[in-house]
Design a protein around this motif. Structure first.
Motif, PDB file in Angstrom:
ATOM      1  N   LYS A  26      -4.234   4.284  -9.666  1.00 24.22           N
ATOM      2  CA  LYS A  26      -3.702   3.132  -8.558  1.00 24.22           C
ATOM      3  C   LYS A  26      -4.337   2.004  -8.912  1.00 24.22           C
ATOM      4  O   LYS A  26      -3.935   0.859  -8.409  1.00 24.22           O
ATOM      5  CB  LYS A  26      -4.001   3.985  -7.326  1.00 24.22           C
ATOM      6  CG  LYS A  26      -3.223   3.139  -6.207  1.00 24.22           C
ATOM      7  CD  LYS A  26      -3.357   3.743  -4.986  1.00 24.22           C
ATOM      8  CE  LYS A  26      -2.594   3.162  -3.676  1.00 24.22           C
ATOM      9  NZ  LYS A  26      -2.531   3.650  -2.490  1.00 24.22           N
ATOM     10  N   ASN A  32       1.036  -1.093  -0.047  1.00 20.60           N
ATOM     11  CA  ASN A  32      -0.053  -0.108  -0.049  1.00 20.60           C
ATOM     12  C   ASN A  32       0.900   1.247  -0.123  1.00 20.60           C
ATOM     13  O   ASN A  32       0.400   2.228  -0.647  1.00 20.60           O
ATOM     14  CB  ASN A  32      -1.052  -0.162   1.228  1.00 20.60           C
ATOM     15  CG  ASN A  32      -2.293  -1.100   0.864  1.00 20.60           C
ATOM     16  OD1 ASN A  32      -2.679  -0.988  -0.111  1.00 20.60           O
ATOM     17  ND2 ASN A  32      -2.602  -1.589   1.971  1.00 20.60           N
ATOM     18  N   ASN A  33       1.869   1.236   0.651  1.00 26.56           N
ATOM     19  CA  ASN A  33       2.662   2.400   0.676  1.00 26.56           C
ATOM     20  C   ASN A  33       4.000   2.471  -0.150  1.00 26.56           C
ATOM     21  O   ASN A  33       4.999   1.279   0.305  1.00 26.56           O
ATOM     22  CB  ASN A  33       3.500   2.473   2.233  1.00 26.56           C
ATOM     23  CG  ASN A  33       4.237   3.729   2.414  1.00 26.56           C
ATOM     24  OD1 ASN A  33       4.158   4.652   1.563  1.00 26.56           O
ATOM     25  ND2 ASN A  33       5.076   3.529   3.336  1.00 26.56           N
ATOM     26  N   TYR A  34       3.998   2.860  -1.408  1.00 21.75           N
ATOM     27  CA  TYR A  34       4.940   2.861  -2.310  1.00 21.75           C
ATOM     28  C   TYR A  34       5.077   4.124  -3.105  1.00 21.75           C
ATOM     29  O   TYR A  34       4.228   4.872  -3.288  1.00 21.75           O
ATOM     30  CB  TYR A  34       4.907   1.496  -3.100  1.00 21.75           C
ATOM     31  CG  TYR A  34       3.511   1.681  -3.932  1.00 21.75           C
ATOM     32  CD1 TYR A  34       2.369   0.987  -3.659  1.00 21.75           C
ATOM     33  CD2 TYR A  34       3.653   2.015  -5.491  1.00 21.75           C
ATOM     34  CE1 TYR A  34       1.208   1.028  -4.110  1.00 21.75           C
ATOM     35  CE2 TYR A  34       2.257   2.162  -6.132  1.00 21.75           C
ATOM     36  CZ  TYR A  34       1.229   1.361  -5.674  1.00 21.75           C
ATOM     37  OH  TYR A  34      -0.014   1.435  -6.189  1.00 21.75           O
ATOM     38  N   TYR A  35       6.311   4.328  -3.780  1.00 18.36           N
ATOM     39  CA  TYR A  35       6.478   5.448  -4.749  1.00 18.36           C
ATOM     40  C   TYR A  35       6.635   4.732  -6.099  1.00 18.36           C
ATOM     41  O   TYR A  35       6.928   3.691  -6.404  1.00 18.36           O
ATOM     42  CB  TYR A  35       7.703   5.888  -4.657  1.00 18.36           C
ATOM     43  CG  TYR A  35       7.652   6.894  -3.351  1.00 18.36           C
ATOM     44  CD1 TYR A  35       7.358   6.157  -1.817  1.00 18.36           C
ATOM     45  CD2 TYR A  35       7.667   8.328  -2.965  1.00 18.36           C
ATOM     46  CE1 TYR A  35       7.201   7.037  -0.723  1.00 18.36           C
ATOM     47  CE2 TYR A  35       7.687   9.019  -1.839  1.00 18.36           C
ATOM     48  CZ  TYR A  35       7.460   8.508  -0.576  1.00 18.36           C
ATOM     49  OH  TYR A  35       7.439   9.132   0.420  1.00 18.36           O
ATOM     50  N   GLU A  54       3.998   9.699  -5.478  1.00 21.11           N
ATOM     51  CA  GLU A  54       3.811   8.999  -4.199  1.00 21.11           C
ATOM     52  C   GLU A  54       2.451   8.379  -4.399  1.00 21.11           C
ATOM     53  O   GLU A  54       1.348   9.081  -4.607  1.00 21.11           O
ATOM     54  CB  GLU A  54       3.675   9.972  -2.873  1.00 21.11           C
ATOM     55  CG  GLU A  54       5.187  10.678  -2.896  1.00 21.11           C
ATOM     56  CD  GLU A  54       5.137  11.824  -1.910  1.00 21.11           C
ATOM     57  OE1 GLU A  54       5.471  11.911  -0.737  1.00 21.11           O
ATOM     58  OE2 GLU A  54       5.034  12.946  -2.664  1.00 21.11           O
ATOM     59  N   ALA A  55       2.268   7.270  -3.959  1.00 23.46           N
ATOM     60  CA  ALA A  55       0.857   6.397  -4.224  1.00 23.46           C
ATOM     61  C   ALA A  55      -0.134   6.821  -3.528  1.00 23.46           C
ATOM     62  O   ALA A  55      -1.260   6.735  -3.834  1.00 23.46           O
ATOM     63  CB  ALA A  55       1.339   4.941  -3.808  1.00 23.46           C
ATOM     64  N   TYR A  56       0.170   7.353  -2.253  1.00 23.60           N
ATOM     65  CA  TYR A  56      -0.991   7.908  -1.651  1.00 23.60           C
ATOM     66  C   TYR A  56      -1.713   9.393  -1.956  1.00 23.60           C
ATOM     67  O   TYR A  56      -2.556   9.374  -1.454  1.00 23.60           O
ATOM     68  CB  TYR A  56      -0.561   7.926  -0.113  1.00 23.60           C
ATOM     69  CG  TYR A  56       0.467   8.997   0.248  1.00 23.60           C
ATOM     70  CD1 TYR A  56       1.970   8.569   0.169  1.00 23.60           C
ATOM     71  CD2 TYR A  56       0.281  10.461   0.714  1.00 23.60           C
ATOM     72  CE1 TYR A  56       2.852   9.595   0.446  1.00 23.60           C
ATOM     73  CE2 TYR A  56       0.868  11.425   0.685  1.00 23.60           C
ATOM     74  CZ  TYR A  56       2.292  10.825   0.726  1.00 23.60           C
ATOM     75  OH  TYR A  56       3.288  11.721   1.040  1.00 23.60           O
ATOM     76  N   LYS A  57      -0.973   9.826  -2.866  1.00 25.88           N
ATOM     77  CA  LYS A  57      -1.204  11.167  -3.439  1.00 25.88           C
ATOM     78  C   LYS A  57      -2.102  11.049  -4.852  1.00 25.88           C
ATOM     79  O   LYS A  57      -1.836  10.340  -5.611  1.00 25.88           O
ATOM     80  CB  LYS A  57      -0.132  12.024  -3.746  1.00 25.88           C
ATOM     81  CG  LYS A  57       0.385  12.402  -2.435  1.00 25.88           C
ATOM     82  CD  LYS A  57       1.505  13.621  -2.820  1.00 25.88           C
ATOM     83  CE  LYS A  57       2.205  14.168  -1.659  1.00 25.88           C
ATOM     84  NZ  LYS A  57       3.289  15.377  -2.039  1.00 25.88           N
ATOM     85  N   GLN A  58      -3.376  11.302  -4.682  1.00 28.57           N
ATOM     86  CA  GLN A  58      -4.285  11.265  -6.006  1.00 28.57           C
ATOM     87  C   GLN A  58      -3.881  12.188  -7.148  1.00 28.57           C
ATOM     88  O   GLN A  58      -3.876  12.004  -8.144  1.00 28.57           O
ATOM     89  CB  GLN A  58      -5.971  11.646  -5.530  1.00 28.57           C
ATOM     90  CG  GLN A  58      -6.304  10.449  -4.597  1.00 28.57           C
ATOM     91  CD  GLN A  58      -7.834  10.687  -4.288  1.00 28.57           C
ATOM     92  OE1 GLN A  58      -8.376  11.910  -4.279  1.00 28.57           O
ATOM     93  NE2 GLN A  58      -8.723   9.718  -4.048  1.00 28.57           N
TER      94      GLN A  58
END
Lengths: 114, 116
Positions: free
Chosen positions: B70, B30-33, B52-56
């Motif tokens: 994603k 879940n946490n990746y770049y 950054e994967a958590y940024k839309q």
């Protein structure tokens, strides 16, 4: 700011000989990586250091490859004895880790094993 | 294990035009770049752009932008106003940062030629 330094740029050896590559990371970068890039492919991680400790060496062929990072700065990658299939570019990268998480690469060493 | 697929081995584009390079990847993290690097004939890997994967919001860096999907695990690179200096191999590479890892997983690359 100086980048990642690698030497030599090129090396030609015969099979069964030994060879060593040197890497000096960006000042202050705690993490150092060695990658192997075979012609026509993307780089593949060989080993990752955090300061002078090994974090990941799962893809390092330990029967012939060794690496060390003395004092958590410079690093040396050695191959002994070399095989024909070791012909590749060996890339060193360093990173300061969180929060930037960017790896900066050196120019690489092209190894030809004859 | 992570896999990265770059389905376009080679592409060409006219100078000043726009080109899009595709990349799909597989990860259980879940946490990746995600990164795009370019490698000119000089061999040095140069960072093009980072997501950054958590940024839309899709990352943008001057003429370079990404389309990050994603759910579809897709990460394409758009180069606008292509320049001759953009000629290089382009590699897509995710990296996990959930633990102490962070090593890049590279695709096989796309060779981009910009023609005058």
């Amino acid at each position: 700011e100086a980048g990642v330094a690698q030497s030599p740029r090129y090396k030609i050896i015969e099979k069964r000989q030994s060879v060593a590559f040197w890497c000096n990371p960006i000042s202050g970068h705690a993490t150092l990586y060695w990658y192997q890039q075979i012609l026509g492919q993307g780089p593949k991680l060989l080993i990752q250091f955090q300061n002078n400790g090994v974090v990941d060496d799962s893809q390092l062929p330990k029967d012939r490859f060794s690496a060390e990072r003395l004092k958590g700065v410079d690093s040396t990658l050695k191959i002994q004895p070399a095989k024909l299939e070791d012909s590749a570019v060996y890339l060193c990268a360093s990173s300061s880790g969180h929060p930037e998480n960017i790896q900066y690469f050196g120019a690489g060493t092209r190894l030809s094993v004859l | 294990a992570q896999t990265v697929t770059q389905s376009q081995p080679e592409m060409s584009v006219q100078e000043a035009e726009t080109v899009t390079l595709s990349c799909t990847y597989d990860t259980s993290e879940n946490n990746y770049y995600l990164f795009w690097y370019k490698q000119p004939p000089s061999r040095q890997m140069i960072l093009v752009i980072r997501q950054e994967a958590y940024k839309q919001q899709n990352a943008t860096e001057n003429r370079f932008s990404v389309n990050f999907q994603k759910a579809a695990k897709s990460f394409s690179l758009k180069i606008s106003d292509s320049q001759l200096g953009d000629t290089a191999m382009y590699f897509c590479a995710p990296a996990n940062y959930g633990g102490s890892q962070g090593n890049l997983i590279f695709g096989k690359g796309t060779k981009l030629s910009v023609k005058p």
